[in-house]
Write a protein that holds these residues in place. Sequence first.
Motif, PDB file in Angstrom:
ATOM      1  N   LYS A   1      12.973  80.836  61.328  1.00  0.00           N
ATOM      2  CA  LYS A   1      13.720  82.138  62.161  1.00  0.00           C
ATOM      3  C   LYS A   1      14.652  82.569  61.236  1.00  0.00           C
ATOM      4  CE  LYS A   1      16.642  83.335  65.615  1.00  0.00           C
ATOM      5  NZ  LYS A   1      17.695  82.936  66.838  1.00  0.00           N
ATOM      6  N   ARG A   2      15.403  81.872  60.480  1.00  0.00           N
ATOM      7  CA  ARG A   2      16.362  82.418  59.507  1.00  0.00           C
ATOM      8  C   ARG A   2      15.551  83.246  58.542  1.00  0.00           C
ATOM      9  NH1 ARG A   2      21.197  83.550  58.933  1.00  0.00           N
ATOM     10  NH2 ARG A   2      22.540  82.600  57.443  1.00  0.00           N
ATOM     11  N   PRO A   3      14.738  82.583  57.668  1.00  0.00           N
ATOM     12  CA  PRO A   3      14.254  83.844  56.741  1.00  0.00           C
ATOM     13  C   PRO A   3      13.503  84.859  57.328  1.00  0.00           C
ATOM     14  CG  PRO A   3      13.263  81.282  56.379  1.00  0.00           C
ATOM     15  CD  PRO A   3      14.030  81.432  57.746  1.00  0.00           C
ATOM     16  N   LEU A   4      12.833  84.886  58.602  1.00  0.00           N
ATOM     17  CA  LEU A   4      12.508  86.022  59.167  1.00  0.00           C
ATOM     18  C   LEU A   4      13.581  87.137  59.392  1.00  0.00           C
ATOM     19  CD1 LEU A   4       9.836  84.455  61.505  1.00  0.00           C
ATOM     20  CD2 LEU A   4       9.026  85.717  59.597  1.00  0.00           C
ATOM     21  N   GLU A   5      14.763  86.583  59.968  1.00  0.00           N
ATOM     22  CA  GLU A   5      15.835  87.278  60.216  1.00  0.00           C
ATOM     23  C   GLU A   5      16.470  87.972  58.886  1.00  0.00           C
ATOM     24  OE1 GLU A   5      18.044  85.130  64.072  1.00  0.00           O
ATOM     25  OE2 GLU A   5      18.610  84.842  61.849  1.00  0.00           O
ATOM     26  N   MET A   6      16.179  87.252  57.831  1.00  0.00           N
ATOM     27  CA  MET A   6      16.522  88.009  56.445  1.00  0.00           C
ATOM     28  C   MET A   6      15.743  89.136  56.132  1.00  0.00           C
ATOM     29  SD  MET A   6      19.434  86.971  55.690  1.00  0.00           S
ATOM     30  CE  MET A   6      20.848  85.514  55.671  1.00  0.00           C
ATOM     31  N   LEU A   7      14.471  88.741  56.190  1.00  0.00           N
ATOM     32  CA  LEU A   7      13.363  89.807  55.852  1.00  0.00           C
ATOM     33  C   LEU A   7      13.677  91.162  57.109  1.00  0.00           C
ATOM     34  CD1 LEU A   7      10.209  87.591  55.738  1.00  0.00           C
ATOM     35  CD2 LEU A   7      11.373  88.864  53.850  1.00  0.00           C
ATOM     36  N   ALA A   8      14.181  90.945  58.390  1.00  0.00           N
ATOM     37  CA  ALA A   8      14.281  92.097  59.230  1.00  0.00           C
ATOM     38  C   ALA A   8      15.670  92.878  58.627  1.00  0.00           C
ATOM     39  CB  ALA A   8      14.368  91.518  60.446  1.00  0.00           C
TER      40      ALA A   8
END
Length: 181
Positions: free
Chosen positions: A99-106
């Motif tokens: 979740k955290r990496p995906l949030e950073m990508l967003a």
Amino acid sequence: AEFMAAVMNCDIHLTDKLAVYKREVDKLGIATVAPCVNVSLATFTVRESAIVYGLGALKNVGIDAMQMIVAARQTGGNDQPFSSLFDFARRVDLKKIGKRPLEMLARAGAFDVLDPNRARVFEAIDSLVAWSAALHEAAASAQNSLFGANGADIPEPRLPFRDDWPPMERLAQEHQAIGFY
């Protein structure tokens, strides 16, 4: 540009240094392509004499996770861009990315090409991860069962309806992921 990309790759985990290099790149008049799930690799690269921002340079993402995204995009040796957030979640096991990496990508705008509303993408991450996990588990168990349905019957999650972040909030979120403006 190749030299600067190589230097930036050496310090890919040092956000402060990347900020200095980015200023230098700007001074030299070298164009930079923002992080993008359809263009970027896990590390900095050069394309048409512009530096393409490496996904792995974002804060808290991890190069290995970003290489999984690139590998999913480059299935069969040729680049097949993701067509939507659902296509992305179908082809990349989002549970393995986290979740955290995906949030950073967003936050960084890496999904802008799939949906320009960063706030909506950010809010949709939980349901996209759950949907992706269900698809990937169904596909894995389909290989073990005789009549497996590979998850084709699992409906796409609804993306939240909401306004995008206002410009200042957008910049603040981007700064959180990239480390500089």
